[in-house]
Design a protein around this motif. Structure first.
Motif, PDB file in Angstrom:
ATOM      1  N   ASN A 161       0.840  -1.194   0.000  1.00 28.76           N
ATOM      2  CA  ASN A 161       0.000   0.000   0.000  1.00 28.76           C
ATOM      3  C   ASN A 161       0.876   1.244   0.000  1.00 28.76           C
ATOM      4  O   ASN A 161       2.091   1.168   0.176  1.00 28.76           O
ATOM      5  CB  ASN A 161      -0.970  -0.006   1.185  1.00 28.76           C
ATOM      6  N   SER A 162       0.248   2.405  -0.204  1.00 28.34           N
ATOM      7  CA  SER A 162       0.995   3.657  -0.333  1.00 28.34           C
ATOM      8  C   SER A 162       1.491   4.193   1.005  1.00 28.34           C
ATOM      9  O   SER A 162       2.223   5.182   1.033  1.00 28.34           O
ATOM     10  CB  SER A 162       0.110   4.721  -1.002  1.00 28.34           C
ATOM     11  N   VAL A 163       1.110   3.563   2.106  1.00 23.04           N
ATOM     12  CA  VAL A 163       1.590   3.979   3.423  1.00 23.04           C
ATOM     13  C   VAL A 163       2.893   3.260   3.757  1.00 23.04           C
ATOM     14  O   VAL A 163       3.840   3.855   4.286  1.00 23.04           O
ATOM     15  CB  VAL A 163       0.529   3.721   4.510  1.00 23.04           C
ATOM     16  N   ASP A 164       2.952   1.989   3.431  1.00 25.78           N
ATOM     17  CA  ASP A 164       4.145   1.195   3.726  1.00 25.78           C
ATOM     18  C   ASP A 164       5.259   1.396   2.702  1.00 25.78           C
ATOM     19  O   ASP A 164       6.441   1.232   3.022  1.00 25.78           O
ATOM     20  CB  ASP A 164       3.787  -0.296   3.771  1.00 25.78           C
ATOM     21  N   ARG A 165       4.887   1.736   1.471  1.00 26.50           N
ATOM     22  CA  ARG A 165       5.886   1.821   0.396  1.00 26.50           C
ATOM     23  C   ARG A 165       5.608   3.044  -0.475  1.00 26.50           C
ATOM     24  O   ARG A 165       4.557   3.682  -0.370  1.00 26.50           O
ATOM     25  CB  ARG A 165       5.862   0.537  -0.450  1.00 26.50           C
ATOM     26  N   GLY A 166       6.553   3.352  -1.349  1.00 27.69           N
ATOM     27  CA  GLY A 166       6.347   4.442  -2.296  1.00 27.69           C
ATOM     28  C   GLY A 166       6.114   5.771  -1.611  1.00 27.69           C
ATOM     29  O   GLY A 166       6.990   6.288  -0.901  1.00 27.69           O
ATOM     30  N   PRO A 167       4.922   6.344  -1.759  1.00 29.77           N
ATOM     31  CA  PRO A 167       4.650   7.662  -1.155  1.00 29.77           C
ATOM     32  C   PRO A 167       4.783   7.698   0.365  1.00 29.77           C
ATOM     33  O   PRO A 167       4.981   8.754   0.957  1.00 29.77           O
ATOM     34  CB  PRO A 167       3.202   7.938  -1.588  1.00 29.77           C
ATOM     35  N   LYS A 168       4.598   6.553   1.017  1.00 27.18           N
ATOM     36  CA  LYS A 168       4.702   6.399   2.475  1.00 27.18           C
ATOM     37  C   LYS A 168       3.647   7.225   3.226  1.00 27.18           C
ATOM     38  O   LYS A 168       3.923   7.769   4.303  1.00 27.18           O
ATOM     39  CB  LYS A 168       6.109   6.781   2.956  1.00 27.18           C
ATOM     40  N   ARG A 169       2.440   7.305   2.665  1.00 26.63           N
ATOM     41  CA  ARG A 169       1.374   8.005   3.363  1.00 26.63           C
ATOM     42  C   ARG A 169       0.010   7.646   2.778  1.00 26.63           C
ATOM     43  O   ARG A 169      -0.094   7.149   1.670  1.00 26.63           O
ATOM     44  CB  ARG A 169       1.573   9.517   3.341  1.00 26.63           C
ATOM     45  N   ASP A 170      -1.003   7.929   3.560  1.00 30.68           N
ATOM     46  CA  ASP A 170      -2.387   7.786   3.116  1.00 30.68           C
ATOM     47  C   ASP A 170      -2.658   8.898   2.106  1.00 30.68           C
ATOM     48  O   ASP A 170      -2.529  10.086   2.417  1.00 30.68           O
ATOM     49  CB  ASP A 170      -3.327   7.910   4.331  1.00 30.68           C
ATOM     50  N   LEU A 171      -3.044   8.521   0.899  1.00 32.54           N
ATOM     51  CA  LEU A 171      -3.312   9.502  -0.144  1.00 32.54           C
ATOM     52  C   LEU A 171      -4.795   9.839  -0.257  1.00 32.54           C
ATOM     53  O   LEU A 171      -5.153  10.797  -0.952  1.00 32.54           O
ATOM     54  CB  LEU A 171      -2.801   8.973  -1.485  1.00 32.54           C
ATOM     55  N   ILE A 172      -5.639   9.076   0.411  1.00 33.36           N
ATOM     56  CA  ILE A 172      -7.090   9.243   0.270  1.00 33.36           C
ATOM     57  C   ILE A 172      -7.652  10.223   1.304  1.00 33.36           C
ATOM     58  O   ILE A 172      -8.424  11.127   0.963  1.00 33.36           O
ATOM     59  CB  ILE A 172      -7.800   7.880   0.373  1.00 33.36           C
ATOM     60  N   GLY A 173      -7.281  10.074   2.564  1.00 29.95           N
ATOM     61  CA  GLY A 173      -7.823  10.927   3.616  1.00 29.95           C
ATOM     62  C   GLY A 173      -7.616  12.418   3.366  1.00 29.95           C
ATOM     63  O   GLY A 173      -8.573  13.210   3.460  1.00 29.95           O
ATOM     64  N   PRO A 174      -6.396  12.862   3.034  1.00 25.33           N
ATOM     65  CA  PRO A 174      -6.192  14.294   2.778  1.00 25.33           C
ATOM     66  C   PRO A 174      -7.003  14.807   1.595  1.00 25.33           C
ATOM     67  O   PRO A 174      -7.457  15.950   1.606  1.00 25.33           O
ATOM     68  CB  PRO A 174      -4.684  14.389   2.506  1.00 25.33           C
ATOM     69  N   LEU A 175      -7.188  13.969   0.582  1.00 20.88           N
ATOM     70  CA  LEU A 175      -7.988  14.389  -0.571  1.00 20.88           C
ATOM     71  C   LEU A 175      -9.458  14.509  -0.191  1.00 20.88           C
ATOM     72  O   LEU A 175     -10.141  15.452  -0.604  1.00 20.88           O
ATOM     73  CB  LEU A 175      -7.813  13.403  -1.726  1.00 20.88           C
ATOM     74  N   ALA A 176      -9.950  13.567   0.603  1.00 25.83           N
ATOM     75  CA  ALA A 176     -11.346  13.644   1.062  1.00 25.83           C
ATOM     76  C   ALA A 176     -11.585  14.952   1.814  1.00 25.83           C
ATOM     77  O   ALA A 176     -12.588  15.643   1.584  1.00 25.83           O
ATOM     78  CB  ALA A 176     -11.671  12.453   1.956  1.00 25.83           C
ATOM     79  N   ALA A 177     -10.659  15.318   2.689  1.00 21.60           N
ATOM     80  CA  ALA A 177     -10.814  16.556   3.462  1.00 21.60           C
ATOM     81  C   ALA A 177     -10.767  17.777   2.551  1.00 21.60           C
ATOM     82  O   ALA A 177     -11.559  18.722   2.719  1.00 21.60           O
ATOM     83  CB  ALA A 177      -9.719  16.634   4.525  1.00 21.60           C
ATOM     84  N   ALA A 178      -9.838  17.784   1.580  1.00 23.77           N
ATOM     85  CA  ALA A 178      -9.697  18.937   0.686  1.00 23.77           C
ATOM     86  C   ALA A 178     -10.917  19.106  -0.208  1.00 23.77           C
ATOM     87  O   ALA A 178     -11.386  20.222  -0.441  1.00 23.77           O
ATOM     88  CB  ALA A 178      -8.434  18.774  -0.160  1.00 23.77           C
ATOM     89  N   VAL A 179     -11.433  17.998  -0.722  1.00 25.94           N
ATOM     90  CA  VAL A 179     -12.610  18.043  -1.594  1.00 25.94           C
ATOM     91  C   VAL A 179     -13.811  18.590  -0.835  1.00 25.94           C
ATOM     92  O   VAL A 179     -14.549  19.460  -1.319  1.00 25.94           O
ATOM     93  CB  VAL A 179     -12.903  16.638  -2.154  1.00 25.94           C
ATOM     94  N   ARG A 180     -14.007  18.101   0.366  1.00 23.23           N
ATOM     95  CA  ARG A 180     -15.157  18.557   1.160  1.00 23.23           C
ATOM     96  C   ARG A 180     -14.993  20.012   1.599  1.00 23.23           C
ATOM     97  O   ARG A 180     -15.973  20.755   1.706  1.00 23.23           O
ATOM     98  CB  ARG A 180     -15.344  17.627   2.359  1.00 23.23           C
ATOM     99  N   ALA A 181     -13.758  20.436   1.834  1.00 23.40           N
ATOM    100  CA  ALA A 181     -13.517  21.836   2.209  1.00 23.40           C
ATOM    101  C   ALA A 181     -13.907  22.788   1.085  1.00 23.40           C
ATOM    102  O   ALA A 181     -14.246  23.950   1.338  1.00 23.40           O
ATOM    103  CB  ALA A 181     -12.047  22.033   2.580  1.00 23.40           C
ATOM    104  N   GLU A 182     -13.877  22.306  -0.156  1.00 24.17           N
ATOM    105  CA  GLU A 182     -14.270  23.120  -1.307  1.00 24.17           C
ATOM    106  C   GLU A 182     -15.750  22.950  -1.652  1.00 24.17           C
ATOM    107  O   GLU A 182     -16.216  23.466  -2.674  1.00 24.17           O
ATOM    108  CB  GLU A 182     -13.402  22.761  -2.521  1.00 24.17           C
ATOM    109  N   GLY A 183     -16.490  22.219  -0.820  1.00 28.76           N
ATOM    110  CA  GLY A 183     -17.930  22.112  -1.011  1.00 28.76           C
ATOM    111  C   GLY A 183     -18.395  21.042  -1.967  1.00 28.76           C
ATOM    112  O   GLY A 183     -19.562  21.032  -2.377  1.00 28.76           O
ATOM    113  N   MET A 184     -17.499  20.112  -2.325  1.00 30.44           N
ATOM    114  CA  MET A 184     -17.860  19.033  -3.254  1.00 30.44           C
ATOM    115  C   MET A 184     -18.098  17.733  -2.495  1.00 30.44           C
ATOM    116  O   MET A 184     -17.643  17.557  -1.371  1.00 30.44           O
ATOM    117  CB  MET A 184     -16.746  18.840  -4.289  1.00 30.44           C
ATOM    118  N   ARG A 185     -18.806  16.815  -3.111  1.00 30.26           N
ATOM    119  CA  ARG A 185     -18.996  15.476  -2.561  1.00 30.26           C
ATOM    120  C   ARG A 185     -17.761  14.630  -2.862  1.00 30.26           C
ATOM    121  O   ARG A 185     -17.102  14.805  -3.887  1.00 30.26           O
ATOM    122  CB  ARG A 185     -20.223  14.820  -3.192  1.00 30.26           C
TER     123      ARG A 185
END
Length: 402
Positions: free
Chosen positions: A132-156
């Motif tokens: 997964n992207s947390v254990d390897r490669g980017p070394k982080r959750d890529l979904i949670g920050p995007l969910a927060a950013a999308v909702r902050a802009e008023g989108m689903r």
């Protein structure tokens, strides 16, 4: 299994007309596919060996004699596909910047891939340790920050998950013909349990407004009732969430089409068409401006879908660093102001012929139209030459962008 879908879409989905799909993963490192054409226009017997979907790279390079296999040998030698997970760094990933762009485009909802057919999860999914992207490669959750950013802009916010295929868990030969989508996929109870655990976690963590599965769902999960239980969980956590139609079971809320494939699903209202800016969903470094929708082409596609009662889910394919390539940005930025002018914003979208509305244009004047609220939008090559009878409507004439 018995159906678990609701009667009719929730208000937000009936109002929505435009979404952004995001295909980003380890396949964005090689970022290579043969751009032979769009799905629905290429004969089935040619499709898989010459697959223009860069996100299918792990499959295409296993097909003996394929152009992708030759490219891989020339550039990467005998390196296994898994190496791309470690090479994927996502060093320029800025989910807030993505979300601001999608908001400028007028997106109603955003649906990133959380696991594609290669099996790599973009969050620390249960049981995905070491892949997964947390254990390897980017070394982080890529979904949670995007969910927060999308909702902050008023989108689903929604999620895509490949339940039907996972090349990391089954030792099947490569998929070379359409029938292999049925025979060369994991269907057993162990995989069904793992996929169910993943989607349960996505629901609990991110509460997605769209649950977008691909290809099918493992047969064991349909037979043992766990898919029905999964849907019940989703309906409980996200009562106004919507489910697409690619589960191989009657759990869907709306039908989908892809490029021109599945056009028989484009009937009534509430269906969804999806496609890439080029012929691929994942970033394909070969796709230059000549192979990418222009602002005009994107506007035409959106207007055609909306005028026929559908939603348009447009894919963006970031590069491995997390940047949206300039060739894609040119189109997205070039259509943003136009989208803001034409987008319907009510749940009562209607079409000529429904009321006392009549619209006619000459054969050489491309034209689409729809009504929402008190506005009748006329999109055309030469909107001033379109003849309109629409008592009680404000008529809005809109030219296509260049």
């Amino acid at each position: 299994m018995t159906g678990t879908h609701r009667e009719g879409l929730p208000d937000w989905a009936r109002e929505a007309s435009f979404g952004v799909f995001i295909h980003w993963g380890a396949y964005s490192v090689p970022a290579w596919a043969e751009p032979i054409g769009a799905l629905g226009t290429i004969p089935d017997e040619q499709w898989f060996a010459h697959n223009p979907y860069a996100e299918w790279y792990a499959n295409t390079i296993r097909i003996e004699g394929s152009p992708a296999a030759r490219h891989h040998a020339e550039v990467y030698g005998s390196a296994p596909y898994e190496d791309f997970l470690d090479r994927w760094q996502a060093e320029s990933y800025d989910p807030a910047e993505w979300a601001r762009l999608f908001r400028r485009l007028g997106a109603d909802y955003v649906v990133p891939v959380t696991k594609h057919h290669d099996g790599v999860t973009l969050w620390d999914a249960p049981g995905s340790e070491g892949f997964n992207s947390v254990d390897r490669g980017p070394k982080r959750d890529l979904i949670g920050p995007l969910a927060a950013a999308v909702r902050a802009e008023g989108m689903r916010f929604g999620v895509y998950y490949s339940g039907g295929l996972d090349w990391s868990v089954a030792d099947h030969p490569p998929i070379e013909i359409v029938d292999h989508l049925r025979t060369h996929r994991p269907v057993d109870a162990e995989y069904a349990a793992a996929a169910t655990a993943h989607v349960r976690d996505l629901i609990d963590r991110y509460e997605p407004s769209v649950l977008w599965n691909d290809i099918d769902w493992p047969d064991a999960g349909k037979a043992d009732g766990s898919l029905a239980e999964l849907m019940a969980q989703y309906r409980g956590v996200v009562p106004d969430g919507i489910v697409n139609d690619r589960w191989g079971a009657d759990v869907w809320d709306y039908r989908t089409s892809e490029y021109s494939a599945g056009s028989n699903h484009e009937t009534g209202t509430g269906w969804e068409n999806n496609r890439g800016l080029g012929f691929s969903f994942g970033y394909n470094r070969i796709e230059d401006q000549s192979l990418t929708l222009s602002p005009r082409g994107l506007a035409q596609h959106y207007a055609d879908v909306v005028a026929r009662g559908g939603r348009f889910l447009l894919n963006v394919g970031p590069d491995s660093s997390g940047r949206i390539p300039d060739v894609q940005l040119r189109t997205l930025e070039g259509v943003a102001a136009w989208m803001a002018e034409v987008k319907p914003h009510t749940t009562d979208r209607r079409f000529p012929g429904d009321d006392e509305v009549a619209v006619s244009a000459d054969a050489d004047n491309w034209c689409r139209t729809w009504a929402s609220g008190g506005r009748l939008v006329v999109v055309a090559d030469r909107p001033e030459a379109v003849r309109v009878t629409a008592p009680g409507y404000e008529i809005v004439h809109v030219a296509l962008p260049e």
